[in-house]
Design an enzyme around this catalytic site. Structure first.
Site: not given
Length: 179
Positions: A35, A20, A135
């Site tokens: 990104k 990033v 996540d």
């Protein structure tokens, strides 16, 4: 370095699929984060499809506590060279929640509760759109210098019925320490 209309600057971080960078949108004259998928992964169709899914998952969400996606590009050959896939994101000036916890005394219960409420509101918005993050961890939550919490990294998100590419029986996705 120029990637599309984005002038890449400093590297802000790195994950499992991409780096990033801080960047400048040369058309809109604003700071963003870009990104950029690692070159070795950009040659794998399944990895590129997963990367693009991340962009679609987050782009479909509009919430104060979810990182905004502005653009997506790359993945094609130009002048004989593969342009790496990239996602253009809102730039957060601040730090991750994991950095916050590492550099401070344990927070008060009220602060922890406020963090939980903000993240639950972000997740509720995602769930309304049939997106499950999968996540959640302190490294995927950013905190602005003004105190705004922002959920990031929808790279392994489940998107309703569209998930056959990533989740096969016996495949585990996510960060083991947080599963």
């Amino acid at each position: 370095m120029l990637l599309g209309r984005y002038e890449l600057q400093d590297e802000l971080g790195e994950g499992g699929m991409a780096s990033v960078f801080g960047a400048r949108d040369t058309k809109l004259n604003r700071d963003v984060a870009v990104k950029v998928m690692f070159p070795h992964l950009a040659r794998r169709a399944e990895a590129v499809a997963r990367f693009k899914r991340e962009a679609r998952a987050a782009a479909g969400l509009d919430h104060h506590h979810i990182l905004r996606v502005f653009d997506v590009g790359g993945g094609e050959v130009e002048d004989g060279n593969l342009v790496p896939p990239y996602i253009v994101l809102e730039r957060i000036d601040g730090f991750s929640l994991s950095e916050f916890f590492e550099t401070r005394e344990p927070p008060l219960a009220e602060v922890v509760a406020s963090i939980g409420v903000a993240l639950c509101r972000a997740l509720a918005q995602a769930h309304k759109k049939n997106i499950v993050h999968r996540d959640i961890k302190p490294a995927n939550v950013m905190v602005t210098h003004e105190g705004r919490l922002v959920l990031a990294d929808f790279g392994v998100a489940h998107m309703g019925e569209e998930d056959s590419l990533v989740t096969r029986t016996g495949t585990i996705l996510g960060t083991p320490a947080y599963m």
